[in-house]
Motif scaffolding. Structure first.
Motif, mmCIF file in Angstrom:
data_model
loop_
_atom_site.group_PDB
_atom_site.id
_atom_site.type_symbol
_atom_site.label_atom_id
_atom_site.label_comp_id
_atom_site.label_asym_id
_atom_site.label_seq_id
_atom_site.Cartn_x
_atom_site.Cartn_y
_atom_site.Cartn_z
ATOM 1 N N PHE A 103 -5.894 0.488 -15.045
ATOM 2 C CA PHE A 103 -5.717 2.007 -15.683
ATOM 3 C C PHE A 103 -4.288 2.375 -16.056
ATOM 4 N N LYS A 104 -3.955 2.651 -17.099
ATOM 5 C CA LYS A 104 -2.558 3.156 -17.458
ATOM 6 C C LYS A 104 -2.575 4.731 -18.106
ATOM 7 N N VAL A 105 -1.594 5.218 -17.993
ATOM 8 C CA VAL A 105 -1.419 6.711 -18.123
ATOM 9 C C VAL A 105 -0.469 6.786 -19.400
ATOM 10 N N GLU A 106 -0.833 7.591 -20.253
ATOM 11 C CA GLU A 106 -0.002 8.002 -21.283
ATOM 12 C C GLU A 106 0.114 9.523 -21.554
ATOM 13 N N ALA A 107 1.476 10.046 -21.266
ATOM 14 C CA ALA A 107 1.455 11.513 -21.372
ATOM 15 C C ALA A 107 2.112 11.947 -22.371
ATOM 16 N N LEU A 108 1.666 13.134 -23.112
ATOM 17 C CA LEU A 108 2.182 13.687 -24.173
ATOM 18 C C LEU A 108 2.378 15.191 -23.977
ATOM 19 N N ASP A 109 3.726 15.448 -24.417
ATOM 20 C CA ASP A 109 4.158 16.810 -24.282
ATOM 21 C C ASP A 109 3.727 17.799 -25.042
ATOM 22 N N ASP A 110 3.216 18.970 -24.721
ATOM 23 C CA ASP A 110 2.537 19.946 -25.778
ATOM 24 C C ASP A 110 3.293 21.257 -25.819
ATOM 25 N N GLN A 111 4.295 21.059 -24.701
ATOM 26 C CA GLN A 111 5.399 22.398 -24.461
ATOM 27 C C GLN A 111 4.676 23.622 -24.596
ATOM 28 N N ALA A 112 3.417 23.780 -24.242
ATOM 29 C CA ALA A 112 2.378 25.023 -23.995
ATOM 30 C C ALA A 112 2.054 25.522 -25.376
ATOM 31 N N GLN A 113 2.408 24.684 -26.423
ATOM 32 C CA GLN A 113 1.931 25.055 -27.876
ATOM 33 C C GLN A 113 0.531 24.598 -28.257
ATOM 34 N N PRO A 114 -0.212 25.243 -28.737
ATOM 35 C CA PRO A 114 -1.621 24.917 -29.438
ATOM 36 C C PRO A 114 -1.659 24.061 -30.389
ATOM 37 N N SER A 115 -0.460 24.055 -31.322
ATOM 38 C CA SER A 115 -0.459 23.073 -32.362
ATOM 39 C C SER A 115 0.170 21.814 -31.828
ATOM 40 N N SER A 116 1.012 21.908 -30.874
ATOM 41 C CA SER A 116 1.172 20.470 -30.379
ATOM 42 C C SER A 116 -0.033 19.527 -29.426
ATOM 43 N N GLY A 117 -0.504 20.524 -28.977
ATOM 44 C CA GLY A 117 -1.727 20.053 -28.056
ATOM 45 C C GLY A 117 -2.796 19.522 -29.053
ATOM 46 N N GLN A 118 -3.019 20.094 -30.249
ATOM 47 C CA GLN A 118 -4.159 19.477 -31.213
ATOM 48 C C GLN A 118 -3.509 18.139 -31.899
ATOM 49 N N GLN A 119 -2.111 18.229 -32.246
ATOM 50 C CA GLN A 119 -1.607 16.936 -32.774
ATOM 51 C C GLN A 119 -1.577 15.527 -31.673
ATOM 52 N N ASN A 120 -1.496 16.061 -30.164
ATOM 53 C CA ASN A 120 -1.578 15.209 -29.333
ATOM 54 C C ASN A 120 -2.970 14.557 -29.044
ATOM 55 N N ALA A 121 -4.039 15.471 -29.184
ATOM 56 C CA ALA A 121 -5.357 15.203 -29.260
ATOM 57 C C ALA A 121 -5.892 14.350 -30.027
ATOM 58 N N SER A 122 -5.189 14.427 -31.596
ATOM 59 C CA SER A 122 -5.408 13.415 -32.536
ATOM 60 C C SER A 122 -4.679 12.109 -32.313
ATOM 61 N N THR A 123 -3.506 12.089 -31.647
ATOM 62 C CA THR A 123 -2.873 10.829 -31.211
ATOM 63 C C THR A 123 -3.869 9.998 -30.216
ATOM 64 N N PHE A 124 -4.408 10.659 -29.477
ATOM 65 C CA PHE A 124 -5.205 10.100 -28.311
ATOM 66 C C PHE A 124 -6.412 9.509 -28.973
ATOM 67 N N VAL A 125 -7.104 10.412 -29.913
ATOM 68 C CA VAL A 125 -8.307 9.662 -30.625
ATOM 69 C C VAL A 125 -8.105 8.642 -31.425
ATOM 70 N N SER A 126 -6.854 8.250 -31.725
ATOM 71 C CA SER A 126 -6.390 7.234 -32.829
ATOM 72 C C SER A 126 -6.119 5.797 -32.008
ATOM 73 N N LYS A 127 -5.986 6.146 -30.571
ATOM 74 C CA LYS A 127 -5.721 4.999 -29.654
ATOM 75 C C LYS A 127 -6.984 4.573 -29.004
ATOM 76 N N ASP A 128 -7.511 3.442 -29.356
ATOM 77 C CA ASP A 128 -8.810 3.083 -28.915
ATOM 78 C C ASP A 128 -8.873 2.853 -27.321
ATOM 79 N N GLU A 129 -7.892 2.381 -26.945
ATOM 80 C CA GLU A 129 -7.732 2.244 -25.175
ATOM 81 C C GLU A 129 -7.857 3.595 -24.395
ATOM 82 N N VAL A 130 -7.693 4.772 -25.155
ATOM 83 C CA VAL A 130 -7.547 6.029 -24.420
ATOM 84 C C VAL A 130 -9.213 6.306 -24.149
#
Lengths: 203, 409
Positions: free
Chosen positions: B82-109
């Motif tokens: 297991f590996k962990v990849e952490a992304l910062d959302d700065q408590a902003q909904p738009s950043s969280g949504q972007q991070n969600a897309s990033t996670f979706v694009s990485k098959d290993e997640v």
């Protein structure tokens, strides 16, 4: 937390090795070993049984250390109280009391005593059957009957969404006060009972 | 005779050696990142890693990291590291949504832990659910996330891929109201919130129950969380005659707000939810914060042996930041993903199937284990079945537990 690895013995046992289908060549190292094992079958089998027992027991011991045992948990984490049902007073009855039952279950471990049961509204008093203190007991769920007596209709909450039962639990180490929030059905039944009682207050 | 004894002794010694190896290694200390070999599975973390709430966000990240390290060290899932990849959302909904897309694009997640904020959770859910990528939040308490927008009248689960290990404000708000009214004997409240999903929602559930109990709402206000000058609100509170303030929001604002209210002459307690339950609140609110109250999810750490073990391992791992209010929940959220991956691998002859994400999401519904915070499992809405809450009071410069409750409805 529990995170134990697989509890499976590794490697083959000597008994299994002794039963291989292709015969060993007489006089070879393998042949001498096979002869020795065959001669000392009882010791070999005893050793294999000891191996299995030790491996299984050792793994169980390791597993036991990782998960908190019920006896290590404080009373509030071992006891669970859930709402069963109410005995609502008939609509036209002139009474100040209503009763309901709860089910009490306790995870196994050292004895826990229910030292007290109360509820938080000043205008209501409460009694239970059995009366406190009583042992919580482990095993099947235990039914506790609770009777609420309304003292002052002007002070009771009309429609509280999240009424509690406050319970005092005691074991040899600690005394704990813990609230059990019995849920929507309890809240609705309490509200209905209070409305009925306060619509026809007892004289 | 001698040979028989020799064979029996050899068998016993072999048994001892097998015992040490077959049971998996114990945690003797150190947090090595030993590779399990084979496949890498990434657990994504979305949380505020910078900004005002980073104290909580970093605790979330570190706790997930600890879970992954533990699983690797124990070789908990055969053939998987297991590996962990952490992304910062700065408590902003738009950043969280972007991070969600990033996670979706990485098959290993194969799973995401987070976010902290309910408003961010709202922005991430659909993106992850569309990709059947499971999400387990350790901290979102807005009821609508699992029970739908009309949860008060009819509960409908909006997203099958969304789960949480923290309980909801449908219980937290009324729990606080019952304590404030019945135990603290406060009858006149001034309610303030920060207009965000979490803060406004929690203030609403508190208010609803407080009124039903017979309490009076003597004033309401909203604040802008980007400002730090609350003098106008503080004056209104003083003039209202309130004997308590309820604040729906987070500690960066709650601390200064409480301090300014007391400075204006209203020497009354400020009460909030899990968003203010952080040592930083006490630092910001100052010495007059004694008697301020917060509810938070879960039983106190002192009450759970499993939590004590987590606290010890976290300290041993040497993270700079505290695990915070959601550390235990984050560990359990990550472990739930680990358990789901384990089941999927075991059901597929020891390897990940092609539709691993969908299978992990499906499997999450039936995950059940004894975690740091107690039993971890989920109901039909994706809510935790373990609904415990605690009221904490500021005493001697620290949060101390004063009342705990379990929702068994």
């Amino acid at each position: 937390m529990s995170g134990v690895g697989p509890v499976e013995p590794e490697g083959s046992t000597l008994a299994r090795d002794a039963g291989r289908s292709s015969p060993p060549v007489p006089g070879s190292a393998r042949g001498r070993l096979a002869e020795s094992l065959a001669r000392h079958r009882r010791a070999v089998l005893a050793g294999a049984a000891a191996t299995a027992l030790l491996v299984g027991g050792g793994c169980l011991y390791a597993a036991r250390e990782r998960a908190p045992q019920p006896s290590q948990l404080p009373p509030s984490q071992r006891v669970r109280i859930t709402y069963e049902k109410a005995e609502l007073p008939p609509p036209s009855a002139s009474t100040s009391d209503f009763s309901f039952s709860v089910l009490l279950t306790t995870k196994s471990g050292p004895p826990v005593t229910v030292a007290g049961i109360s509820q938080p509204y000043d205008a209501i008093s409460l009694s239970s059957t059995p009366r406190t203190p009583f042992p919580a007991g482990t095993g099947p769920a235990r039914r506790i009957a609770i009777t609420m007596h309304v003292l002052d209709c002007s002070q009771v909450p009309g429609n509280a969404g999240l009424p509690f039962l406050d319970v005092t639990l005691r074991n040899t180490d600690a005394m704990e006060n813990h609230s059990f929030i019995l849920g929507e059905r309890y809240a609705q039944d309490v509200s209905r009972a209070l409305r009925s009682i306060c619509a026809h207050p007892a004289r | 005779m001698r040979q028989r004894s020799l064979i029996a002794i050899t068998a016993a010694l072999a048994a001892g050696a097998l015992t040490l190896t077959a049971c998996g290694s114990r945690d003797e200390g150190g947090s090595g990142d030993s590779s399990g070999g084979g496949t890498t599975v990434v657990i994504g973390v979305d949380a505020p890693l910078t900004g005002d709430l980073s104290a909580l966000g970093l605790g979330i990240k570190n706790s997930v990291d600890l879970a992954a390290k533990t699983a690797n060290k124990d070789k908990y899932v055969e053939g998987v590291t297991f590996k962990v990849e952490a992304l910062d959302d700065q408590a902003q909904p738009s950043s969280g949504q972007q991070n969600a897309s990033t996670f979706v694009s990485k098959d290993e997640v194969l799973g995401v832990v987070g976010p902290l904020n309910s408003s961010v959770g709202e922005s991430m859910q659909k993106v992850l659910d569309d990709a059947k990528l499971v999400q387990v939040s350790p901290a979102n308490t807005g009821p609508g996330l699992t029970q739908g927008a009309d949860w008060q009248t009819k509960k409908v689960r909006p997203y099958k891929a969304y789960f949480r290990t923290a309980t909801t404000d449908a219980i937290q708000g009324p729990f606080a109201a019952q304590y404030v009214y019945n135990d603290a004997k406060k009858k006149k409240v001034f309610v303030i919130d920060d207009k965000k999903t979490y803060g406004a929602g929690l203030a609403a559930t508190f208010t609803d129950e407080f009124k039903k109990l017979g309490g009076k709402i003597v004033g309401t206000e909203h604040i802008d969380p980007d400002t730090k000058d609350f003098s106008t609100v503080a004056t209104k509170v003083k003039n209202s005659g309130a004997d308590v303030v309820y604040y729906g929001g987070e500690y960066p604002q709650a601390g200064p707000l409480g301090k300014q209210i007391k400075a204006a002459g209203a020497k009354i307690p400020l009460v909030g939810g899990d968003g203010i339950y952080d040592p930083t609140f006490i630092q910001l609110a100052g010495k007059d914060s004694t008697g301020d109250l917060a509810t938070s999810v879960g039983a106190p750490v002192e009450d759970l042996p499993s939590a004590k073990e987590f606290v010890a391992k976290y300290k041993e791992a040497g993270y700079k930041e505290a695990y915070g209010a959601y550390g235990g929940y984050s560990y359990d959220s990550a472990w739930a993903i680990i358990e789901a991956v384990k089941k999927v691998v075991e059901d597929n002859d020891g390897k990940l199937p092609d539709d691993a994400r969908a299978k992990v999401t499906e499997t999450m519904q039936n995950v059940s284990f004894d975690g740091v915070t107690g039993k971890v499992s989920f109901d039909e809405f994706g809510d935790t079945t373990n609904k415990q809450l605690t009221v904490y009071s500021v005493e001697g410069g620290e949060w101390k537990p004063v009342k705990s409750g379990t929702y068994t409805g």
